[in-house]
Enzyme design. Structure first.
Site, mmCIF file in Angstrom:
data_model
loop_
_atom_site.group_PDB
_atom_site.id
_atom_site.type_symbol
_atom_site.label_atom_id
_atom_site.label_comp_id
_atom_site.label_asym_id
_atom_site.label_seq_id
_atom_site.Cartn_x
_atom_site.Cartn_y
_atom_site.Cartn_z
ATOM 1 N N CYS A 131 0.701 -1.317 0.186
ATOM 2 C CA CYS A 131 -0.113 0.093 0.102
ATOM 3 C C CYS A 131 0.808 1.193 -0.026
ATOM 4 O O CYS A 131 1.077 2.059 1.041
ATOM 5 C CB CYS A 131 -1.239 -0.187 1.074
ATOM 6 S SG CYS A 131 -1.908 1.080 0.982
ATOM 7 N N CYS A 134 -0.018 4.156 2.592
ATOM 8 C CA CYS A 134 0.046 3.832 3.640
ATOM 9 C C CYS A 134 1.001 4.073 3.918
ATOM 10 O O CYS A 134 1.538 4.626 4.595
ATOM 11 C CB CYS A 134 -0.733 2.567 3.960
ATOM 12 S SG CYS A 134 -1.558 1.916 3.207
ATOM 13 N N ASP A 135 1.950 3.358 3.450
ATOM 14 C CA ASP A 135 3.594 3.051 3.186
ATOM 15 C C ASP A 135 4.848 4.400 2.967
ATOM 16 O O ASP A 135 5.216 4.184 3.025
ATOM 17 C CB ASP A 135 4.682 1.893 3.140
ATOM 18 C CG ASP A 135 3.583 0.914 4.158
ATOM 19 O OD1 ASP A 135 2.614 1.817 5.366
ATOM 20 O OD2 ASP A 135 2.828 -0.091 3.377
#
Ligand code: NAP
Length: 280
Positions: A131, A134-135
Site C-alpha cells: 500500500c 499507507c507506507d
C-alpha cells in the site's frame, strides 16, 4: 434476529446497505478490519461516474457510509470470525458476539496478492508493503521497486514517484496489463523506470530484518541480478476474502452469478471479480 446482515463495508456492501435500508430491511453492516475497504487506501478515483474531476477514495467511502446511515443502516466494527449458513436463522460471529439473521449479503472484497516468497511475509512492514498511500511516506527520496504490471502497480508507482527518488516497476512480461491512460501517464514520468520480462525470485535481507534489494531474473535470458532498493511495493492483483465461508456455501464459478446454493445468501463486489469468476 435481523432481516439482513451485510458483511463488508466497501462499495458493494454499502451499495447493498443503501438499497436495503431504503427498502426498510434495517440492515446491519459488519465493517470488517478495514472499514470502507480498499478504496480507503487509494488516492483519487477517476472512474467513478458523476465525478468529472475525480473523487478522493476515503471521502467517497465516508459519503457512501453517511448515505447508508441516513436511511437507517446500522454499523458494527470488527472482523467476522465464524458463520453458520447451514441452517436458518444464519449466524454470524464477530468479536465474541453471535448475531442471527434471515438473509446475508457477503461483500468481503479482496486482499492484496503476494508473490509467495518466504521472505515476503518476514519483511512485510520492514521495507515490503502492499500500500503506497499507507507506507510511501517512509520512502522519501529513496529507491523503490513496484512489482506488477496492472493499474494497481502503475497507480502505486505514480504515487511513489512524488516521494521517492526513483521507482522501478518490475513486470514479468514486456507489455503492461494496465489501461492505456495509466500507461501514458506512467511513461511520461521521468523517475519511473521499467524492468521488463523480469520476475522477483527472492527478497533480501531477512537476516538484517529489513528489505535491501530483490533478486530478479530475466525470464527471456535467464540472467539474474540483485537490484538494491529501500522498499518494494507488491501490486500483483488481489485474492477474494472467502476463508470464513469455506464449507458453508458452494464457492464454485457461479457463486456470484446466480442465486447461491443457500437461499438467503448472496455475494457481490470484488469478492466476485477476483477469483470467484462472477459478475460484480
Ligand atoms: P491485475 O489487473 O490483475 O494486474 C495484476 C498484474 O500483476 C498483472 O500485470 C500481472 O501480470 C501481474 N502478476 C500477477 N501475478 C503475478 C505474480 N505472481 N508475479 C508477478 N507478477 C504477477 O490487478 P490490479 O492491477 O490490482 O487491478 C485489478 C482491477 O482493478 C483491474 O480491473 C484494474 O483496472 C482495476 N484498478 C483500476 C485502477 C484505476 O483505474 N486507477 C487502479 C487500480 C486497479 P500479467 O500482466 O503478466 O498477467
Amino acid at each position: 434476529m435481523r432481516k439482513l446482515i451485510i458483511i463488508g463495508s466497501g462499495p458493494a456492501g454499502l451499495t447493498a446497505a443503501i438499497y436495503a435500508s431504503r427498502a426498510q430491511l434495517n440492515p446491519l453492516v459488519l465493517e470488517g478490519m478495514e472499514p470502507g475497504g480498499q478504496l480507503t487506501t487509494t488516492t483519487v478515483v477517476e472512474n467513478w461516474p458523476g465525478s468529472p474531476e475525480g473523487v478522493d477514495g476515503p471521502k467517497l467511502m465516508a459519503d457512501m457510509k453517511a448515505q447508508a446511515a441516513r436511511f437507517g443502516t446500522e454499523f458494527k466494527s470488527g472482523a467476522v470470525t465464524a458463520v453458520n449458513l447451514l441452517e436458518k436463522p444464519f449466524t454470524v460471529t464477530r468479536e465474541g458476539e453471535t448475531l442471527q439473521t434471515e438473509c446475508l449479503i457477503i461483500a468481503t472484497g479482496a486482499s492484496a496478492q503476494l508473490i509467495g516468497l518466504p521472505a515476503e511475509k518476514k519483511l512485510m512492514g520492514r521495507g515490503v508493503s502492499t500500500c503506497a498511500t499507507c507506507d510511501g511516506f517512509f520512502f522519501k527520496k529513496k529507491e523503490v521497486l513496484v512489482a506488477g504490471g496492472g493499474d494497481s502497480a502503475l497507480e502505486e508507482a505514480m504515487y511513489l514517484s512524488n516521494l521517492a527518488a526513483s521507482v522501478t516497476v518490475v513486470h514479468r512480461r514486456n507489455e503492461l496489463r494496465a489501461s492505456k491512460i495509466m500507461q501514458q501517464r506512467a511513461f511520461a514520468i521521468d523517475n519511473i523506470h521499467f524492468l521488463w520480462d523480469s520476475v522477483i525470485e527472492d527478497l533480501q535481507d531477512v537476516d538484517k530484518g529489513t528489505f535491501t534489494g530483490a533478486l530478479i531474473r530475466n525470464v527471456k535470458t535467464g540472467e539474474t541480478q540483485v537490484k538494491t532498493a529501500d522498499g518494494i511495493f507488491i501490486a500483483i492483483g488481489h485474492k477474494p476474502n472467502t476463508a470464513v465461508f469455506k464449507g458453508q456455501v458452494e464457492m464454485d464459478a457461479n457463486f456470484c452469478r446466480r442465486r447461491c446454493n443457500r437461499p438467503g445468501v448472496q455475494a457481490g463486489g470484488d469478492l466476485c471479480g477476483h477469483g470467484l469468476h462472477g459478475s460484480t
